[in-house]
Design an enzyme around this catalytic site. Sequence first.
Site, PDB file in Angstrom:
ATOM      1  N   ASP A   7      -8.972 -16.771   2.580  1.00 43.07           N
ATOM      2  CA  ASP A   7      -8.080 -15.823   1.915  1.00 43.07           C
ATOM      3  C   ASP A   7      -6.840 -15.665   2.779  1.00 43.07           C
ATOM      4  O   ASP A   7      -6.908 -15.076   3.865  1.00 43.07           O
ATOM      5  CB  ASP A   7      -8.799 -14.482   1.729  1.00 43.07           C
ATOM      6  CG  ASP A   7      -7.886 -13.378   1.213  1.00 43.07           C
ATOM      7  OD1 ASP A   7      -6.833 -13.708   0.621  1.00 43.07           O
ATOM      8  OD2 ASP A   7      -8.229 -12.189   1.397  1.00 43.07           O
ATOM      9  N   THR A  11       0.134 -11.446   5.748  1.00 40.92           N
ATOM     10  CA  THR A  11       0.185 -11.258   7.204  1.00 40.92           C
ATOM     11  C   THR A  11      -0.998 -11.885   7.935  1.00 40.92           C
ATOM     12  O   THR A  11      -0.858 -12.275   9.094  1.00 40.92           O
ATOM     13  CB  THR A  11       0.229  -9.761   7.571  1.00 40.92           C
ATOM     14  OG1 THR A  11      -0.919  -9.094   7.015  1.00 40.92           O
ATOM     15  CG2 THR A  11       1.485  -9.111   7.013  1.00 40.92           C
ATOM     16  N   LEU A  13      -4.830 -14.373   7.793  1.00 41.54           N
ATOM     17  CA  LEU A  13      -5.749 -15.315   7.168  1.00 41.54           C
ATOM     18  C   LEU A  13      -7.172 -14.868   7.486  1.00 41.54           C
ATOM     19  O   LEU A  13      -7.520 -14.663   8.653  1.00 41.54           O
ATOM     20  CB  LEU A  13      -5.510 -16.728   7.699  1.00 41.54           C
ATOM     21  CG  LEU A  13      -6.420 -17.864   7.184  1.00 41.54           C
ATOM     22  CD1 LEU A  13      -5.684 -19.200   7.240  1.00 41.54           C
ATOM     23  CD2 LEU A  13      -7.727 -17.984   7.987  1.00 41.54           C
ATOM     24  N   TYR A  96      -2.182 -13.377 -19.351  1.00 40.05           N
ATOM     25  CA  TYR A  96      -0.809 -13.470 -18.867  1.00 40.05           C
ATOM     26  C   TYR A  96       0.003 -14.390 -19.774  1.00 40.05           C
ATOM     27  O   TYR A  96      -0.520 -15.355 -20.322  1.00 40.05           O
ATOM     28  CB  TYR A  96      -0.809 -14.030 -17.444  1.00 40.05           C
ATOM     29  CG  TYR A  96       0.057 -13.271 -16.459  1.00 40.05           C
ATOM     30  CD1 TYR A  96       0.074 -11.878 -16.432  1.00 40.05           C
ATOM     31  CD2 TYR A  96       0.831 -13.946 -15.522  1.00 40.05           C
ATOM     32  CE1 TYR A  96       0.847 -11.188 -15.514  1.00 40.05           C
ATOM     33  CE2 TYR A  96       1.610 -13.258 -14.591  1.00 40.05           C
ATOM     34  CZ  TYR A  96       1.612 -11.880 -14.603  1.00 40.05           C
ATOM     35  OH  TYR A  96       2.386 -11.189 -13.692  1.00 40.05           O
ATOM     36  N   GLY A 103      -0.777 -14.289  -9.917  1.00 38.34           N
ATOM     37  CA  GLY A 103      -1.137 -14.439  -8.511  1.00 38.34           C
ATOM     38  C   GLY A 103      -2.601 -14.797  -8.344  1.00 38.34           C
ATOM     39  O   GLY A 103      -3.471 -14.167  -8.955  1.00 38.34           O
ATOM     40  N   ASP A 105      -4.646 -14.271  -5.954  1.00 41.11           N
ATOM     41  CA  ASP A 105      -5.469 -13.187  -5.416  1.00 41.11           C
ATOM     42  C   ASP A 105      -5.864 -12.202  -6.505  1.00 41.11           C
ATOM     43  O   ASP A 105      -7.000 -11.699  -6.525  1.00 41.11           O
ATOM     44  CB  ASP A 105      -4.749 -12.477  -4.276  1.00 41.11           C
ATOM     45  CG  ASP A 105      -3.355 -11.982  -4.649  1.00 41.11           C
ATOM     46  OD1 ASP A 105      -2.767 -12.486  -5.627  1.00 41.11           O
ATOM     47  OD2 ASP A 105      -2.839 -11.081  -3.947  1.00 41.11           O
ATOM     48  N   THR A 133       0.399  -5.464   1.295  1.00 45.37           N
ATOM     49  CA  THR A 133       1.849  -5.485   1.423  1.00 45.37           C
ATOM     50  C   THR A 133       2.491  -5.090   0.097  1.00 45.37           C
ATOM     51  O   THR A 133       3.452  -4.329   0.050  1.00 45.37           O
ATOM     52  CB  THR A 133       2.327  -6.875   1.856  1.00 45.37           C
ATOM     53  OG1 THR A 133       1.664  -7.235   3.073  1.00 45.37           O
ATOM     54  CG2 THR A 133       3.824  -6.904   2.067  1.00 45.37           C
TER      55      THR A 133
END
Length: 257
Positions: A7, A11, A13, A96, A103, A105, A133
């Site tokens: 993942d 910022t 991993l 979508y 995304g 994730d 973030t």
Amino acid sequence: MTFLAIDVGNTRLKWALYERAHTASRKLADGVEFLEHIESLGEGPWAMLPAPTHMLGCVVAGEAVKRRVQEQMELWDVAPNWVVASAAEAGLINGYDHPARLGPDRWVAMIAARHRLLARGERRPMVVVMVGTAVTVDAVDADGRFLGGLILPGHGIMLRALESGTAGLHVPTGVVRPFPTNTSDALTSGGTYAIVGAVECMREHLRAHTGARPACIMTGGAGWKMAPSMAEDVELVESLIFDGLLVMAEHRWSLQK
């Protein structure tokens, strides 16, 4: 058949090695590296691991970071596989406008959250929140259709935007209060309640659309800070991305045998 899940956020991993590509698999090892230290993986924590048979990863940090991760994986003879959202996978239907632009994730987290509810016998709509973030707030109906979602700045970005655009707001982080009486608390409370408001708004939209009370599952590094301020119960799941990668890996490889 060992399985490596990765993942890659904005910022850090995170990685985990499992005995096999299955949701009931035992974890063998895991770790976290900041993106600037990716080049240490191959000669560091990955050097003594048993070679994974399969790998599946989720990356939001861009192609350059993805290439750096793949370079570290060259010590093994394993093909890198990266999640790209599709029209449907593992029981989730992608609503979508352009499914592949969702995304990865978000896609992985929704798959994990749906399977988490179904494993408990709960077939109900859900709101899936990732607090990092950026913050994403996604709605899925009881049939597993992703209806749409919100994207808003994370708490840190909100504060930095205010500091850069407004004079005199360079103050320490405060605490969340119903009625803040100093600037630090006002900033922290404002950012927190902005995110809470987005989540509660989506819950009400989904409740009105489906006629049922949605579950709310939250993940992300700052999720524990948000949960106490929510108006309704929230289930915090720290491992949601890894859970989703395991679900997807099981459907892609284990169920093919």
